[in-house]
Design a protein around this motif. Structure first.
Motif, short mmCIF file in Angstrom:
data_model
loop_
_atom_site.label_atom_id
_atom_site.label_comp_id
_atom_site.label_asym_id
_atom_site.label_seq_id
_atom_site.Cartn_x
_atom_site.Cartn_y
_atom_site.Cartn_z
N LEU A 178 0.75 -1.12 -0.01
CA LEU A 178 -0.08 0.09 0.05
C LEU A 178 0.98 1.12 -0.19
CD1 LEU A 178 -2.84 -0.97 2.50
CD2 LEU A 178 -2.74 -1.31 0.19
N LYS A 179 1.94 1.23 0.76
CA LYS A 179 2.71 2.46 0.69
C LYS A 179 3.98 2.59 0.01
CE LYS A 179 4.95 5.22 4.56
NZ LYS A 179 5.24 5.34 5.97
N ILE A 180 3.45 2.72 -1.48
CA ILE A 180 4.54 2.64 -2.50
C ILE A 180 4.03 3.69 -3.43
CG2 ILE A 180 4.90 0.15 -2.57
CD1 ILE A 180 3.05 -0.20 -4.74
N GLY A 181 5.01 4.25 -4.26
CA GLY A 181 4.78 5.35 -5.13
C GLY A 181 4.20 4.97 -6.31
N ALA A 182 3.32 5.48 -6.90
CA ALA A 182 2.56 5.29 -8.14
C ALA A 182 1.92 6.46 -8.87
CB ALA A 182 1.68 4.14 -8.03
N LEU A 183 1.45 6.68 -9.93
CA LEU A 183 1.08 7.59 -10.66
C LEU A 183 -0.61 7.09 -10.88
CD1 LEU A 183 1.09 10.20 -12.02
CD2 LEU A 183 1.82 9.22 -14.20
N VAL A 184 -1.17 8.06 -10.30
CA VAL A 184 -2.82 7.61 -10.23
C VAL A 184 -3.44 8.40 -11.30
CG1 VAL A 184 -4.92 7.32 -8.72
CG2 VAL A 184 -2.45 6.58 -7.75
N ARG A 185 -4.14 7.75 -12.13
CA ARG A 185 -4.90 8.72 -12.95
C ARG A 185 -6.68 8.33 -13.03
NH1 ARG A 185 -0.52 7.17 -16.54
NH2 ARG A 185 0.79 9.12 -17.29
N SER A 200 -10.19 8.44 -14.38
CA SER A 200 -11.07 8.96 -15.62
C SER A 200 -12.71 8.60 -14.93
CB SER A 200 -10.96 8.27 -16.78
OG SER A 200 -10.83 6.94 -16.90
N VAL A 201 -13.65 8.80 -16.00
CA VAL A 201 -14.95 8.49 -15.80
C VAL A 201 -15.10 7.13 -15.61
CG1 VAL A 201 -17.27 8.74 -16.83
CG2 VAL A 201 -15.87 10.60 -17.14
N ARG A 202 -14.60 6.21 -16.43
CA ARG A 202 -14.61 4.51 -16.31
C ARG A 202 -13.93 4.01 -15.26
NH1 ARG A 202 -15.02 6.32 -21.56
NH2 ARG A 202 -17.11 6.18 -22.49
N ARG A 203 -12.42 4.30 -14.88
CA ARG A 203 -11.61 3.56 -14.56
C ARG A 203 -10.49 4.63 -13.51
NH1 ARG A 203 -10.54 3.33 -19.91
NH2 ARG A 203 -11.55 1.53 -19.97
N ILE A 204 -9.95 4.02 -12.72
CA ILE A 204 -8.73 4.52 -11.93
C ILE A 204 -7.68 3.75 -12.47
CG2 ILE A 204 -7.65 5.03 -9.83
CD1 ILE A 204 -10.57 5.02 -8.42
N THR A 205 -6.40 4.25 -12.89
CA THR A 205 -5.36 3.59 -13.46
C THR A 205 -4.12 4.01 -12.53
OG1 THR A 205 -6.13 3.72 -15.83
CG2 THR A 205 -3.73 3.23 -15.53
N PHE A 206 -3.34 2.77 -12.11
CA PHE A 206 -2.11 2.95 -11.37
C PHE A 206 -1.04 2.53 -12.26
CE2 PHE A 206 -5.36 1.82 -8.39
CZ PHE A 206 -5.19 2.69 -7.27
N ALA A 207 0.00 3.50 -12.45
CA ALA A 207 1.05 3.42 -13.31
C ALA A 207 2.27 3.19 -12.03
CB ALA A 207 1.22 4.67 -14.09
N MET A 208 2.68 2.12 -12.06
CA MET A 208 3.86 1.81 -10.87
C MET A 208 5.27 1.58 -11.74
SD MET A 208 1.66 -1.25 -9.15
CE MET A 208 2.75 -1.62 -8.00
N ALA A 209 6.12 1.94 -10.95
CA ALA A 209 7.63 1.86 -11.46
C ALA A 209 7.81 0.29 -12.05
CB ALA A 209 8.57 2.20 -10.34
N SER A 210 8.61 0.20 -13.10
CA SER A 210 9.12 -0.91 -13.70
C SER A 210 9.62 -2.04 -12.95
CB SER A 210 9.47 -0.90 -14.94
OG SER A 210 10.81 -0.04 -15.00
#
Length: 268
Positions: free
Chosen positions: A228-235, A237-247
């Motif tokens: 849970l306590k990790i860095g991610a880019l959260v986007r 939108s109307v339909r979804r929540i997207t998490f972009a995590m470090a590779s």
């Protein structure tokens, strides 16, 4: 001083009390409430109450005996109890000195306090000699001797209580339930409930979403830090929540498996 009641990993009660009272204060009322709820759902289930020596009180034991609840409590040692197992301690000492290893004997007997207990009760004693010193321990129980002989009762049933200490540590240390520094008891009880709800949510996450991951048996603190306590880019939108995590995140697979499990559970 919080009173916690667990059934395995399941938290059943978290009640804040003053620290200047007996450790068992309020235990009868909380036990009665929980037992009534359990029996309303599962009327034939057997209930065994297990606790340390702070709860070996006449009021709680008498309530259990009157309401068909078995109990297994630690019992604080005293000179009278130790005298009951003097020969067993001597035998354990002799064996330990001969082998160079800890040795233990077990004994059961009927025992009562001089004035605080209403009746004699079954006591199981562990007469242990370790590190050149006696280490006697005692438990009092309503469980009959034909159900569990002394060694099994102590080693398998009572000692498993130590795992409940880990549950308390998860609440107090991992989820900060010890932060009860507000000015009023009501505010501090609310803080304790917030931490308790966080524990319940993380237990549900562990049970539902993490079964097939390396965090299936992780503590709440480990789950919090690694999942849970990790860095991610959260986007969003109307339909979804997207998490972009470090590779390079080492827990990508666990995160994805948890998401899939939660999605499947929600769809049922």
């Amino acid at each position: 001083m919080p009173l916690y009641i667990f059934s395995g990993r399941h938290l059943l009660a978290a009640k804040l009390r003053r620290a200047d009272i007996d450790a068992a204060a309020g235990a009868v009322e909380e036990t009665a409430r929980i037992v009534a709820q359990i029996r309303a759902r599962w009327p034939e289930v057997r209930i065994v109450l297990r606790a340390d020596s702070g709860f070996a009180r006449e009021a709680l034991m008498s309530w259990c005996e009157a309401n068909g609840v078995d109990y297994l409590f630690g019992l604080a040692k005293n000179q009278r109890l130790v005298a009951e197992i003097a020969s067993e301690l001597a035998a354990a000492e002799e064996e330990s000195k001969a082998s160079g290893q800890p040795a233990r004997r077990f004994k059961e007997f009927s025992w009562s306090t001089r004035d605080s207990w209403s009746r004699p009760r079954r006591v199981v004693a562990k007469a242990e000699w370790t590190a050149d010193a006696a280490n006697p321990r005692f438990v009092v129980t309503s469980i009959k001797d034909e159900e569990a002989e002394p060694r099994r009762l102590y080693e398998e049933s009572y000692c498993a209580r130590g795992d409940m200490e880990n549950r308390i540590k998860e609440c107090q240390l991992d989820l900060f339930a010890d932060r009860t520094s507000a000015a009023t008891m009501r505010a501090n009880q609310l803080r304790l409930w917030f931490a308790s709800m966080a524990y319940v949510l993380l237990c549900a996450l562990r049970r539902i979403a993490l079964e097939h991951t390396q965090l299936a048996k992780a503590t709440c603190g480990t789950i919090r830090l690694k999942l849970l306590k990790i860095g991610a880019l959260v986007r969003t939108s109307v339909r979804r929540i997207t998490f972009a995590m470090a590779s390079g995140c080492p827990y990508q697979r666990d995160f994805a498996l948890a998401r899939a499990a939660l999605t499947n559970a929600a769809a049922r």
